[in-house]
Design an enzyme around this catalytic site. Structure first.
Site, PDB file in Angstrom:
ATOM      1  N   HIS A 132      93.742-107.702  16.707  1.00  0.00           N
ATOM      2  CA  HIS A 132      94.032-108.467  17.933  1.00  0.00           C
ATOM      3  C   HIS A 132      93.474-109.888  17.828  1.00  0.00           C
ATOM      4  O   HIS A 132      94.060-110.832  18.345  1.00  0.00           O
ATOM      5  CB  HIS A 132      93.432-107.763  19.155  1.00  0.00           C
ATOM      6  CG  HIS A 132      94.066-106.425  19.416  1.00  0.00           C
ATOM      7  ND1 HIS A 132      95.424-106.238  19.375  1.00  0.00           N
ATOM      8  CD2 HIS A 132      93.542-105.209  19.714  1.00  0.00           C
ATOM      9  CE1 HIS A 132      95.709-104.960  19.635  1.00  0.00           C
ATOM     10  NE2 HIS A 132      94.581-104.319  19.842  1.00  0.00           N
ATOM     11  N   LEU A 162     106.219-127.794  24.700  1.00  0.00           N
ATOM     12  CA  LEU A 162     106.646-126.396  24.815  1.00  0.00           C
ATOM     13  C   LEU A 162     106.048-125.719  26.050  1.00  0.00           C
ATOM     14  O   LEU A 162     104.854-125.879  26.325  1.00  0.00           O
ATOM     15  CB  LEU A 162     106.163-125.641  23.557  1.00  0.00           C
ATOM     16  CG  LEU A 162     106.389-124.137  23.538  1.00  0.00           C
ATOM     17  CD1 LEU A 162     107.806-123.798  23.107  1.00  0.00           C
ATOM     18  CD2 LEU A 162     105.398-123.452  22.596  1.00  0.00           C
ATOM     19  N   ASP A 184     103.881-107.262  17.887  1.00  0.00           N
ATOM     20  CA  ASP A 184     103.474-105.873  17.676  1.00  0.00           C
ATOM     21  C   ASP A 184     102.967-105.703  16.244  1.00  0.00           C
ATOM     22  O   ASP A 184     103.386-106.429  15.346  1.00  0.00           O
ATOM     23  CB  ASP A 184     104.686-104.964  17.928  1.00  0.00           C
ATOM     24  CG  ASP A 184     104.273-103.517  18.140  1.00  0.00           C
ATOM     25  OD1 ASP A 184     103.067-103.242  18.204  1.00  0.00           O
ATOM     26  OD2 ASP A 184     105.173-102.661  18.234  1.00  0.00           O
ATOM     27  N   GLY A 210      97.373-103.534  15.389  1.00  0.00           N
ATOM     28  CA  GLY A 210      96.554-102.369  15.059  1.00  0.00           C
ATOM     29  C   GLY A 210      96.810-101.921  13.631  1.00  0.00           C
ATOM     30  O   GLY A 210      95.876-101.663  12.857  1.00  0.00           O
TER      31      GLY A 210
HETATM   32  C1  IPE Z   1     100.360-105.516  19.571  1.00  0.00           C
HETATM   33  O1  IPE Z   1      99.797-104.802  18.540  1.00  0.00           O
HETATM   34  C2  IPE Z   1      99.329-106.101  20.503  1.00  0.00           C
HETATM   35  C3  IPE Z   1      99.348-105.572  21.865  1.00  0.00           C
HETATM   36  C4  IPE Z   1     100.244-104.798  22.392  1.00  0.00           C
HETATM   37  C5  IPE Z   1      98.254-105.952  22.708  1.00  0.00           C
HETATM   38  P1  IPE Z   1      99.462-103.252  18.705  1.00  0.00           P
HETATM   39  O2  IPE Z   1      98.076-103.115  19.212  1.00  0.00           O
HETATM   40  O3  IPE Z   1     100.513-102.578  19.527  1.00  0.00           O
HETATM   41  O4  IPE Z   1      99.529-102.776  17.198  1.00  0.00           O
HETATM   42  P2  IPE Z   1     100.038-101.374  16.645  1.00  0.00           P
HETATM   43  O5  IPE Z   1     101.396-101.119  17.214  1.00  0.00           O
HETATM   44  O6  IPE Z   1      99.050-100.343  17.076  1.00  0.00           O
HETATM   45  O7  IPE Z   1     100.076-101.568  15.167  1.00  0.00           O
HETATM   46 MG    MG Z   2     102.203-101.500  19.099  1.00  0.00          MG
END
Ligand code: IPE
Ligand code: MG
Length: 241
Positions: A34, A128, A17, A20
């Site tokens: 991503h 793995l 997580d 973003g």
């Molecule tokens: C995690 O990062 C990736 C996925 C769930 C695909 P996020 O996209 O949830 O990133 P934030 O939480 O908005 O920072």
């Molecule tokens: Mg997130």
């Protein structure tokens, strides 16, 4: 890594997580987070493989992530396809066995075909076991398991008394996987978000503020050291207590 090689978790799961927020902090579009996050899956899986960890299960796209803007969903869904096109040989030549779990009825046929090809090409690899959870959610997994078991009872294939934790496990995507030892969640959120609810029964939990794209070998070492400091009693008591 300064860790005890004799006390490694056999099965680690990660809620990755913060992609973003990692991007936002750098004034980049979320998709760049991503992108970096996808490369980090490769890097952390590689480190786990060299350490001798047997199973790594990563939450890549949840049954709820479809709610995100269309463009972001598209980018996420196309990531494995793009990556595979570019790095096929690397995947084939690695020792990792790659599997995908989650619903397969809502993803594109191209993605489905890529997943099947990766699974097929790596099925005899002995390193793995890297499981990527795509369109995965525990409510969905457990509902499917319950439906399957109810059908067995209805068709008189089993008795109600035959329903045991082991039978339930046999109907999960993680059938035949060892018990989950350690769950890591990055980015500072302290929740489980519908991930591996059954499998988490006796896992150790580790939360870090680090965003997923920044989660490197040092951060993994911290998580493993934390794991190794825990006393796992499984509801019992330690002999020396
Ligand atoms: C995690 O990062 C990736 C996925 C769930 C695909 P996020 O996209 O949830 O990133 P934030 O939480 O908005 O920072
Ligand atoms: Mg997130």
């Amino acid at each position: 890594m300064n860790i005890d090689q004799t006390n490694l978790p056999k099965h680690i799961a990660i809620i990755l997580d913060g992609n973003g927020r990692w991007a936002k902090k750098r004034f980049l579009p979320r998709t760049m987070g991503h992108r970096k996050g996808a490369f980090n899956i490769r890097d952390i899986a590689g480190i786990c493989n060299s350490l001798g960890i047997e199973y790594l299960t990563m939450f890549c796209f949840s049954t709820e992530n479809w709610k995100r803007p269309k463009e972001e969903v598209k980018y996420l869904m196309e990531t494995p396809i793009r990556y595979y096109k570019k790095y096929k040989e690397k995947i084939w030549n690695s020792t990792m066995k790659i599997k995908f779990i989650g619903r397969r009825d809502r993803i594109s046929s191209t993605l489905k075909a890529v997943m099947e090809e990766i699974e097929e090409k790596t099925k005899d690899h002995t390193g793995l076991v890297l499981t990527l959870c795509v369109d995965y959610g525990s409510y969905d997994e457990l509902t499917t398991a319950m439906k399957e078991i109810a059908t067995l009872v209805k068709e008189n294939k089993i008795e109600i008394e035959d329903i045991t934790p082991a039978l339930i496990e046999d109907h999960l995507f993680t059938k035949d996987y060892p018990k989950l030892d350690l769950l890591i969640r990055t980015s500072g959120e302290i929740r489980i978000s519908n991930y591996l609810l059954w499998q988490l029964g006796y896992a150790e939990l580790y939360f870090t503020d680090c965003y997923w794209p920044d989660f490197n070998e040092k951060e993994l070492e911290k998580a493993l050291l934390s794991y190794q400091s825990r006393k796992r009693r499984y509801g019992g008591i330690n002999e020396n207590q």
